[in-house]
Design an enzyme around this catalytic site. Structure first.
Site, PDB file in Angstrom:
ATOM      1  N   GLY A  46      47.140  29.897  44.178  1.00 17.92           N
ATOM      2  CA  GLY A  46      45.598  29.898  43.938  1.00 17.92           C
ATOM      3  C   GLY A  46      45.112  30.453  42.732  1.00 17.92           C
ATOM      4  CD  GLN A  51      43.271  34.709  39.257  1.00 12.60           C
ATOM      5  OE1 GLN A  51      43.017  33.960  40.021  1.00 12.60           O
ATOM      6  NE2 GLN A  51      44.299  35.489  39.076  1.00 12.60           N
ATOM      7  CB  CYS A  88      47.318  38.624  41.707  1.00  9.42           C
ATOM      8  SG  CYS A  88      45.647  37.991  40.724  1.00  9.42           S
ATOM      9  CG  LEU A  89      48.954  33.116  38.812  1.00  9.41           C
ATOM     10  CD1 LEU A  89      48.309  31.906  38.853  1.00  9.41           C
ATOM     11  CD2 LEU A  89      50.536  33.268  38.780  1.00  9.41           C
ATOM     12  CG  HIS A 130      44.751  36.903  46.435  1.00  7.60           C
ATOM     13  ND1 HIS A 130      45.729  37.931  46.272  1.00  7.60           N
ATOM     14  CD2 HIS A 130      44.142  36.389  45.119  1.00  7.60           C
ATOM     15  CE1 HIS A 130      45.964  38.031  45.112  1.00  7.60           C
ATOM     16  NE2 HIS A 130      45.311  37.087  44.133  1.00  7.60           N
ATOM     17  CD  GLU A 131      43.236  32.829  44.269  1.00  6.81           C
ATOM     18  OE1 GLU A 131      42.486  32.989  43.439  1.00  6.81           O
ATOM     19  OE2 GLU A 131      44.523  33.063  44.453  1.00  6.81           O
ATOM     20  CG  HIS A 134      40.585  36.958  42.397  1.00 10.75           C
ATOM     21  ND1 HIS A 134      40.981  37.577  41.194  1.00 10.75           N
ATOM     22  CD2 HIS A 134      41.855  36.224  42.658  1.00 10.75           C
ATOM     23  CE1 HIS A 134      42.217  37.914  41.169  1.00 10.75           C
ATOM     24  NE2 HIS A 134      42.751  36.904  41.666  1.00 10.75           N
TER      25      HIS A 134
HETATM   26 NI    NI Z   1      44.846  36.762  42.138  1.00 11.49          NI
END
Ligand code: NI
Length: 155
Positions: A46, A51, A88-89, A130-131, A134
């Site tokens: 995701g 981000q 998480c990226l 999670h997304e 954000h």
């Molecule tokens: Ni993330």
């Protein structure tokens, strides 16, 4: 489509509240496509607009080869619980134990501005939560708990 740089934890853009999308324009569709390409390049499940430095309520999720393009997503139903490791990226090479609902239903708009609803369990439910977090400036590291063996964040 274009790859965009993924913002890393510590950058305040990740802590901002994202604005709703009032109309799904070509520019928003471009953002969706760039998020998808950037997520796949980074081998994530995701990616959310903040981000890549864009403060709009847009994210993508891809689980089991199914791509979900979400504009103004909100969780409209949640049930059960799962407790598992999450990453998480924007927080490279870390993971931590986070409690999430086992099953959620998300209502959003798609790339044509049509209202859609998706229900997911397990990893898909976790990725939706999670997304969407954000988009409100929340990172999973805010929610990490001690794991079953007492460990917390792992490098
Ligand atoms: Ni993330």
């Amino acid at each position: 489509m274009a790859l965009r740089n993924i913002v890393k934890e510590g950058d305040e853009v990740l802590r901002k509240h994202c604005r709703p999308v009032t109309e799904v324009t070509d520019r928003i569709r471009q953002l969706i496509d760039d998020l998808t390409e950037t997520m796949r390049d980074a081998e994530g499940v995701g990616l959310a607009a903040p981000q890549v430095g864009v403060l709009r309520r847009v994210c993508v999720v891809e689980v089991e080869d199914q791509l979900y393009e979400l504009v103004n997503p909100e969780i409209v139903a949640a049930e059960g619980e799962q407790f598992d490791q999450e990453a998480c990226l924007s927080v490279p090479e870390c993971q931590g134990w986070v409690r999430r609902p086992f099953k959620v239903t998300v209502r959003a708009q798609d790339r044509n501005g049509e209202t859609v609803e998706y229900t997911g369990e397990g990893l898909l439910a976790r990725a939706f939560c999670h997304e969407i977090d954000h988009l409100d400036g929340i990172l999973y590291i805010d929610k990490v708990e001690d794991g079953p063996d007492g460990e917390q964040e792992e490098e």
